[in-house]
Design a protein around this motif. Structure first.
Motif, PDB file in Angstrom:
ATOM      1  N   GLY A 159       6.681   1.988  -4.775  1.00  0.00           N
ATOM      2  CA  GLY A 159       8.033   1.494  -5.091  1.00  0.00           C
ATOM      3  C   GLY A 159       9.106   2.377  -4.732  1.00  0.00           C
ATOM      4  O   GLY A 159      10.185   2.427  -4.980  1.00  0.00           O
ATOM      5  N   HIS A 160       8.577   3.343  -3.409  1.00  0.00           N
ATOM      6  CA  HIS A 160       9.373   4.590  -3.048  1.00  0.00           C
ATOM      7  C   HIS A 160       9.696   4.120  -1.489  1.00  0.00           C
ATOM      8  O   HIS A 160       8.795   3.442  -0.759  1.00  0.00           O
ATOM      9  N   ASP A 161      10.485   4.611  -0.918  1.00  0.00           N
ATOM     10  CA  ASP A 161      10.932   4.627   0.308  1.00  0.00           C
ATOM     11  C   ASP A 161      10.005   5.449   1.495  1.00  0.00           C
ATOM     12  O   ASP A 161      10.194   5.277   2.566  1.00  0.00           O
ATOM     13  N   GLY A 162       9.260   6.323   0.809  1.00  0.00           N
ATOM     14  CA  GLY A 162       8.529   7.291   1.384  1.00  0.00           C
ATOM     15  C   GLY A 162       7.078   7.337   0.960  1.00  0.00           C
ATOM     16  O   GLY A 162       6.731   6.535  -0.279  1.00  0.00           O
ATOM     17  N   VAL A 163       6.040   7.805   1.844  1.00  0.00           N
ATOM     18  CA  VAL A 163       4.759   8.056   1.634  1.00  0.00           C
ATOM     19  C   VAL A 163       4.603   9.092   0.392  1.00  0.00           C
ATOM     20  O   VAL A 163       5.129  10.012   0.607  1.00  0.00           O
ATOM     21  N   VAL A 164       3.707   8.612  -0.830  1.00  0.00           N
ATOM     22  CA  VAL A 164       3.753   9.567  -1.583  1.00  0.00           C
ATOM     23  C   VAL A 164       2.390  10.234  -1.802  1.00  0.00           C
ATOM     24  O   VAL A 164       1.498   9.279  -1.651  1.00  0.00           O
ATOM     25  N   LYS A 222       6.848   3.017  13.499  1.00  0.00           N
ATOM     26  CA  LYS A 222       5.659   1.743  13.604  1.00  0.00           C
ATOM     27  C   LYS A 222       6.553   0.522  13.311  1.00  0.00           C
ATOM     28  O   LYS A 222       6.409  -0.532  13.926  1.00  0.00           O
ATOM     29  N   GLN A 223       7.153   0.514  12.401  1.00  0.00           N
ATOM     30  CA  GLN A 223       7.919  -0.778  11.727  1.00  0.00           C
ATOM     31  C   GLN A 223       8.840  -1.133  12.599  1.00  0.00           C
ATOM     32  O   GLN A 223       9.139  -2.187  13.180  1.00  0.00           O
ATOM     33  N   THR A 229       1.073  -1.084   0.036  1.00  0.00           N
ATOM     34  CA  THR A 229       0.090   0.034  -0.040  1.00  0.00           C
ATOM     35  C   THR A 229       1.004   1.193  -0.181  1.00  0.00           C
ATOM     36  O   THR A 229       1.898   1.187   0.316  1.00  0.00           O
ATOM     37  N   ASN A 230       0.374   2.290  -0.159  1.00  0.00           N
ATOM     38  CA  ASN A 230       0.947   3.437  -0.461  1.00  0.00           C
ATOM     39  C   ASN A 230       1.634   3.902   1.240  1.00  0.00           C
ATOM     40  O   ASN A 230       2.892   4.241   1.171  1.00  0.00           O
ATOM     41  N   LEU A 231       1.025   3.401   2.158  1.00  0.00           N
ATOM     42  CA  LEU A 231       1.477   3.786   3.588  1.00  0.00           C
ATOM     43  C   LEU A 231       2.218   2.638   3.974  1.00  0.00           C
ATOM     44  O   LEU A 231       2.913   2.788   4.994  1.00  0.00           O
ATOM     45  N   GLY A 232       2.396   1.760   3.260  1.00  0.00           N
ATOM     46  CA  GLY A 232       3.226   0.501   3.552  1.00  0.00           C
ATOM     47  C   GLY A 232       2.844  -0.343   4.990  1.00  0.00           C
ATOM     48  O   GLY A 232       3.558  -0.510   5.961  1.00  0.00           O
ATOM     49  N   VAL A 233       1.446  -0.439   5.258  1.00  0.00           N
ATOM     50  CA  VAL A 233       0.946  -0.677   6.580  1.00  0.00           C
ATOM     51  C   VAL A 233       1.496  -2.308   6.763  1.00  0.00           C
ATOM     52  O   VAL A 233       1.640  -2.468   7.955  1.00  0.00           O
ATOM     53  N   ASP A 257       6.929  13.616   7.267  1.00  0.00           N
ATOM     54  CA  ASP A 257       6.316  13.225   8.629  1.00  0.00           C
ATOM     55  C   ASP A 257       5.796  12.144   8.535  1.00  0.00           C
ATOM     56  O   ASP A 257       5.941  11.136   9.481  1.00  0.00           O
ATOM     57  N   VAL A 258       4.758  11.692   7.592  1.00  0.00           N
ATOM     58  CA  VAL A 258       4.061  10.510   7.418  1.00  0.00           C
ATOM     59  C   VAL A 258       4.936   9.357   7.361  1.00  0.00           C
ATOM     60  O   VAL A 258       4.852   8.495   8.230  1.00  0.00           O
TER      61      VAL A 258
END
Length: 99
Positions: free
Chosen positions: A55-60, A76-77, A13-17, A68-69
């Protein structure tokens, strides 16, 4: 042991939950290793790209990285991996000025 995940696309997911799912691949692997080899040192990778559908290390969002997100998600990880028994959490997330 050094753990780097390969996450199925349907869990990204975009947030990488999935990065902080206590039943995810990394926490389960940590627990399994610690159960079988309690004296082993387990090192985990801290990064969102394996969990991101972008496919990015950050939330887009709208083509921009939400620093910050992203930091919140990475924290959390880290907590999830530590609770599972990781001895060392190693940030490899390719974001500038996050830690």
């Amino acid at each position: 042991f050094v753990l780097f995940p390969k996450v199925p696309d349907h869990l990204k997911t975009n947030l990488g939950v999935e990065a902080y799912n206590p039943e995810g691949i990394v926490p389960r692997a940590i627990r399994m290793i610690k159960e079988k080899y309690p004296e082993a040192t387990v090192v985990t990778d801290v990064a969102l790209d394996p969990y991101s559908d972008q496919g990015h290390d950050g939330v887009v969002e709208n083509g921009k990285i939400l620093n910050d997100v992203t930091i919140n998600q990475l924290c959390k990880q880290v907590v999830c991996q530590a609770r599972a028994g990781a001895d060392i959490v190693a940030p490899s997330d390719m974001m500038v000025s996050i830690f």
